[in-house]
Design a protein around this motif. Structure first.
Motif, PDB file in Angstrom:
ATOM      1  N   HIS A 149      52.919  43.248  29.814  1.00 27.72           N
ATOM      2  CA  HIS A 149      52.833  41.729  30.060  1.00 27.72           C
ATOM      3  C   HIS A 149      53.465  41.249  31.337  1.00 27.72           C
ATOM      4  N   GLU A 150      54.385  42.405  31.860  1.00 22.73           N
ATOM      5  CA  GLU A 150      54.814  42.077  33.158  1.00 22.73           C
ATOM      6  C   GLU A 150      53.524  42.266  34.256  1.00 22.73           C
ATOM      7  N   ARG A 151      52.627  42.868  33.916  1.00 24.57           N
ATOM      8  CA  ARG A 151      51.611  43.029  35.055  1.00 24.57           C
ATOM      9  C   ARG A 151      50.290  42.195  34.476  1.00 24.57           C
ATOM     10  N   ALA A 390      61.550  55.646  35.857  1.00 24.36           N
ATOM     11  CA  ALA A 390      60.865  54.651  37.278  1.00 24.36           C
ATOM     12  C   ALA A 390      59.670  53.533  36.559  1.00 24.36           C
ATOM     13  N   TYR A 391      59.941  52.310  36.828  1.00 23.83           N
ATOM     14  CA  TYR A 391      59.126  51.321  36.359  1.00 23.83           C
ATOM     15  C   TYR A 391      57.559  51.725  36.864  1.00 23.83           C
ATOM     16  N   ARG A 392      56.620  51.619  36.216  1.00 21.35           N
ATOM     17  CA  ARG A 392      55.214  51.991  36.530  1.00 21.35           C
ATOM     18  C   ARG A 392      54.782  51.629  38.026  1.00 21.35           C
ATOM     19  N   THR A 393      55.203  50.385  38.351  1.00 24.02           N
ATOM     20  CA  THR A 393      54.940  50.133  39.718  1.00 24.02           C
ATOM     21  C   THR A 393      55.851  50.225  40.925  1.00 24.02           C
ATOM     22  N   GLY A 394      56.809  51.240  40.669  1.00 25.73           N
ATOM     23  CA  GLY A 394      57.571  51.631  41.786  1.00 25.73           C
ATOM     24  C   GLY A 394      58.185  52.799  41.612  1.00 25.73           C
ATOM     25  N   GLU A 396      61.557  55.497  41.641  1.00 27.11           N
ATOM     26  CA  GLU A 396      62.410  55.990  40.717  1.00 27.11           C
ATOM     27  C   GLU A 396      63.633  54.962  40.704  1.00 27.11           C
ATOM     28  N   VAL A 397      64.088  54.516  39.628  1.00 27.74           N
ATOM     29  CA  VAL A 397      64.995  53.331  39.782  1.00 27.74           C
ATOM     30  C   VAL A 397      66.359  54.153  39.186  1.00 27.74           C
ATOM     31  N   LEU A 398      66.316  54.765  38.042  1.00 27.18           N
ATOM     32  CA  LEU A 398      67.382  55.692  37.616  1.00 27.18           C
ATOM     33  C   LEU A 398      67.001  57.141  37.849  1.00 27.18           C
ATOM     34  N   THR A 417      73.632  43.677  42.436  1.00 32.39           N
ATOM     35  CA  THR A 417      72.406  43.173  41.966  1.00 32.39           C
ATOM     36  C   THR A 417      71.339  44.416  42.673  1.00 32.39           C
ATOM     37  N   GLY A 418      70.607  44.688  41.661  1.00 34.39           N
ATOM     38  CA  GLY A 418      69.498  45.664  41.839  1.00 34.39           C
ATOM     39  C   GLY A 418      70.036  47.025  41.551  1.00 34.39           C
ATOM     40  N   ALA A 419      71.306  47.221  41.196  1.00 38.86           N
ATOM     41  CA  ALA A 419      71.812  48.717  41.129  1.00 38.86           C
ATOM     42  C   ALA A 419      71.042  49.337  39.853  1.00 38.86           C
ATOM     43  N   GLY A 420      70.577  48.722  38.860  1.00 41.52           N
ATOM     44  CA  GLY A 420      70.103  49.512  37.705  1.00 41.52           C
ATOM     45  C   GLY A 420      70.759  48.983  36.325  1.00 41.52           C
ATOM     46  N   LYS A 421      71.425  48.124  36.487  1.00 41.54           N
ATOM     47  CA  LYS A 421      72.199  47.712  35.259  1.00 41.54           C
ATOM     48  C   LYS A 421      71.286  47.295  34.049  1.00 41.54           C
ATOM     49  N   SER A 422      70.451  46.598  34.352  1.00 45.21           N
ATOM     50  CA  SER A 422      69.555  45.625  33.337  1.00 45.21           C
ATOM     51  C   SER A 422      68.518  46.830  32.955  1.00 45.21           C
ATOM     52  N   THR A 423      68.194  47.750  33.871  1.00 44.07           N
ATOM     53  CA  THR A 423      67.246  48.901  33.572  1.00 44.07           C
ATOM     54  C   THR A 423      67.933  49.680  32.628  1.00 44.07           C
ATOM     55  N   LEU A 424      69.211  50.088  32.742  1.00 46.20           N
ATOM     56  CA  LEU A 424      69.756  50.798  31.608  1.00 46.20           C
ATOM     57  C   LEU A 424      69.764  50.236  30.421  1.00 46.20           C
TER      58      LEU A 424
HETATM   59  N1  LIG Z   1      59.895  45.150  35.822  1.00 43.50           N
HETATM   60  C1  LIG Z   1      60.182  45.589  36.946  1.00 43.50           C
HETATM   61  N2  LIG Z   1      59.286  46.577  37.425  1.00 43.50           N
HETATM   62  C2  LIG Z   1      59.437  47.020  38.831  1.00 43.50           C
HETATM   63  N3  LIG Z   1      60.635  47.288  39.157  1.00 43.50           N
HETATM   64  C3  LIG Z   1      61.634  46.636  38.484  1.00 43.50           C
HETATM   65  C4  LIG Z   1      61.509  45.808  37.500  1.00 43.50           C
HETATM   66  N4  LIG Z   1      62.731  45.262  36.933  1.00 43.50           N
HETATM   67  C5  LIG Z   1      63.564  45.914  37.987  1.00 43.50           C
HETATM   68  N5  LIG Z   1      62.908  46.515  39.115  1.00 43.50           N
HETATM   69  C6  LIG Z   1      63.579  47.290  39.950  1.00 43.50           C
HETATM   70  O1  LIG Z   1      64.643  48.161  39.457  1.00 43.50           O
HETATM   71  C7  LIG Z   1      65.877  47.916  40.210  1.00 43.50           C
HETATM   72  C8  LIG Z   1      66.995  47.820  39.426  1.00 43.50           C
HETATM   73  O2  LIG Z   1      66.910  46.573  38.796  1.00 43.50           O
HETATM   74  P1  LIG Z   1      67.803  46.040  37.531  1.00 43.50           P
HETATM   75  O3  LIG Z   1      67.900  47.190  36.574  1.00 43.50           O
HETATM   76  O4  LIG Z   1      67.159  44.899  37.203  1.00 43.50           O
HETATM   77  O5  LIG Z   1      69.099  45.727  38.358  1.00 43.50           O
HETATM   78  P2  LIG Z   1      70.506  45.018  38.213  1.00 43.50           P
HETATM   79  O6  LIG Z   1      70.219  44.596  36.546  1.00 43.50           O
HETATM   80  O7  LIG Z   1      71.461  46.056  38.188  1.00 43.50           O
HETATM   81  O8  LIG Z   1      70.668  43.950  38.854  1.00 43.50           O
HETATM   82  C9  LIG Z   1      65.561  47.230  41.174  1.00 43.50           C
HETATM   83  O9  LIG Z   1      65.301  47.648  42.452  1.00 43.50           O
HETATM   84  C10 LIG Z   1      64.477  46.187  40.738  1.00 43.50           C
HETATM   85  O10 LIG Z   1      63.701  45.852  41.884  1.00 43.50           O
END
Ligand SMILES: Nc1ncnc2c1ncn2[C@@H]1O[C@H](COP(=O)(O)OP(=O)(O)O)[C@@H](O)[C@H]1O
Ligand SMILES: [Mg+2]
Length: 622
Positions: A149-151, A390-394, A396-398, A417-424
């Protein structure tokens, strides 16, 4: 229906279409005009839609066959009237002419009635097909994972279930009828002509070859045009949806002129593809009429010559002329069928491409149960085992890491911000699966958990607290629909939401989408909190869940935190470090890595990053 017309033609500029998803890797199929349709998927989809209707389709085909027989009998009766009826009439034998007149009337009435029956039947069949398909699109899209859905974006989904379905409806209700009509009348007239007069019939049949070539050429070219048209209308809808969804930032940043320009361009492109389609259609119509008129002129001239030399009865020539007119008449209508076919094929191809998508976070094939939680046992253990993501579109995030959260622990995660907290957090809630490694809940890989079990066990509250249409009470009860009103109110009271809810026009029964039910972002967060509390998950994730609250509101939640977090494993991501005080443990993240990990007091007393952050925060309060 073949799938040849459904392949996505590489039209120029196609790769810019429908694109409003986050930046995608080069070659990402989502970045192209649409998803690839697996070969044969369109045909299989249509077959699966029509299979349950095959009885009715057969009846409809029979009806239209009879209708055609009734229609085509007309000229034959005329030939009979001229060649036998009129001579008999001269001999005062009125029988044959009366029979012809009656027969003609009967055929006309019968054809009308059969036509009516056919239209009704095909409309019902097509409605059933469309309802089935629209339901499938909705269910399928709803089941696809977050990263889809993101894409793909909601605009494209709307386009699939509106304009694309509409073009299938046109094909089913009008186009197919045209096709059956054209094929049947071609075939029956050819047979009748051959039977009436072999030579004329053969000449008429020979004229089918250039017509066939013309149709083939038209089909090939219009497939390209209609695929581009369907893409163009989808981009219009995508732009529309994106703008209206983001109307606040659009107006706040005065994006209107930029959007206007972009929209004008998309609109123009759509108009352009429509123009192309019409032009192509005009070429076809002109070409086919040229062939038809030449053939008619030739056959009539030759027929007249043969009548003059006594080879052909005049009545037969009259019938031949009538049939010839009918023979070539449907050619314009054939182009209508070809149009709706090309348009529907392009649309169904896109729908098939959507339906061929599989969830990237698939349902477990053999789901496992979580071990029973003994009464009062606090939460569940969470283990990240060799996880990287790694998100599909970028990129490695973690990077690869291991992390164990014992059952019942409250863990605060801090970092820029952008550290990867939400991703975790999203990995723990299984909105995504790790690229490598596993996330375990009480020793069970999240991939092996049945979705309902997972959603009961792990609940995440985010910044963008979403409310569904319905009442406040219904919104709170989403995680536990069977909850009583007392339980709902208790949850609201526990997090300090009761007072504002009680102050709404209808209290807990206020509709959140109606006048008076509009509530602020902070209040929405309180409702989301109450929802999570009522759902009573073993693992609770709060991702900036208090960010929209004012200081008193946050303080109220802060006081409720003990209740909210008690008896479960909790991951609290917070901007404001006050939250950290309720935590047993603090993780500091930086560029996807956990750089500090320890008890709050320990970290505050140390010399690391957290100590610095905390000092700065204390000073900001002073
Ligand atoms: N849906 C997504 N698709 C691609 N990249 C993402 C997505 N969500 C977050 N990112 C990337 O992942 C990294 C970590 O994001 P995020 O986990 O949201 O950080 P935080 O919550 O610590 O601010 C950022 O560089 C962000 O650009
Ligand atoms: Mg975040």
């Amino acid at each position: 229906m073949t799938s040849t017309t459904t392949g996505r033609p590489a039209e120029p500029g196609g790769d810019e279409d429908e694109r409003d998803a986050p930046a995608a890797k080069a070659g990402d199929p989502f970045d192209r005009d649409d998803l690839p349709t697996p070969s044969g998927a369109t045909g299989r989809l249509l077959a699966s839609l029509l299979r349950p209707m095959r009885g009715r389709v057969a009846v409809a085909a029979l009806i239209i066959l009879l209708q055609q027989a009734a229609v085509q009998a007309g000229p034959l009766l005329v030939a009979y009237a001229i060649d036998s009826g009129v001579p008999a009439f001269r001999d005062h034998d009125y029988g044959p002419l009366i029979a012809v007149a009656l027969g003609y009337a009967l055929c006309s009435a019968g054809a009308g009635a059969l036509q009516y029956a056919f239209v009704r039947m095909s409309a019902r069949v097509s409605q059933d097909v469309l309802i089935d398909l629209r339901g499938r699109i909705f269910r399928h899209a709803q089941a696809l994972s977050v990263d889809f859905h993101e894409r793909y974006t909601s605009g494209r989904l709307i386009s699939r279930s509106t304009t694309d379905l509409e073009s299938l409806r046109e094909l089913l209700e009008e186009g197919l009828q045209e096709l059956i009509y054209v094929i049947l009348s071609f075939a029956s007239i050819a047979v009748i002509l051959l039977w009436l007069d072999l030579a004329t019939g053969a000449a008429a049949v020979a004229s089918f070859l250039p017509l066939y070539l013309l149709v083939r050429l038209y089909r090939k070219r219009s497939a390209v045009i209609f695929a581009a048209r369907s893409t163009a209308i989808a981009s219009v809808i995508v732009k529309f949806a994106e703008t209206m969804n983001g109307i606040r930032p659009v107006q706040a940043f005065r994006r209107e002129p930029v959007n206007d320009a972009a929209f004008r361009e998309l609109n123009a492109r759509h108009r352009g593809t429509n123009g192309d389609a019409m032009l192509e259609n005009a070429r076809y119509v002109v070409g086919s009429r040229l062939v038809a008129n030449t053939a008619v002129a030739g056959i009539v001239l030759w027929g007249a010559y043969r009548v003059a030399s006594g080879d052909l009865a005049l009545g037969v020539l009259a019938a031949v002329v009538l049939y010839l007119r009918r023979l070539y008449d449907p050619i314009d209508r054939l182009s209508m069928f070809l149009n709706s076919f090309a348009s529907a094929a392009a649309s169904v191809g896109k729908i098939a491409g959507l339906l061929a998508q599989t969830p990237t976070v698939p349902e477990a094939l053999e789901p496992r149960e979580l071990p029973a939680r003994a009464g009062g046992e606090p939460g569940r253990e969470v283990v990240f085992e060799g996880v990287s993501f790694a998100y599909r579109t970028g990129g490695e995030v973690l990077p690869r890491f291991d992390l164990t959260l014992p059952a019942g622990q409250t863990v605060a995660v801090v970092g820029s911000t952008g550290a990867g907290k939400s991703t975790l957090a999203k990995l723990l809630a299984r909105f995504y699966d790790p690229t490598e490694g596993r996330v375990l809940l009480d020793g069970v890989d999240l991939r092996n958990l049945a979705t309902p079990e997972l959603r009961r066990g792990v609940v995440m509250v985010t910044q963008e607290a979403f409310l569904f249409s319905g009442t406040v009470a219904e919104n709170i009860a989403i995680g536990r629909p069977e909850a009583s009103r007392e339980e709902i109110e208790q949850a609201a009271k526990a997090i300090g939401a009761h007072d504002f809810i009680a102050g709404l026009p209808d209290g807990y029964d206020t509709d959140v989408r109606k006048r008076g039910g509009r509530i602020s972002a902070g209040q929405r967060q309180l409702v989301a909190f109450a929802r999570a509390l009522l759902a009573d998950p073993a693992v609770l994730i709060l991702d900036e869940a208090t960010s929209s609250l004012d200081i008193p509101g946050e303080r109220a939640v802060q006081q409720a935190m003990d209740t909210v977090l008690h008896g479960r494993t909790a991951v609290v991501i917070a901007h404001r470090l006050s939250t950290v005080e309720v935590a047993d443990r603090v993780l500091v993240m930086e560029r996807g890595r956990i750089v500090e990990d320890g008890a709050p007091a320990e970290l505050i007393g140390g010399t690391g990053r957290f100590a610095g952050l905390h000092r700065a925060w204390r000073e900001s309060l002073a």
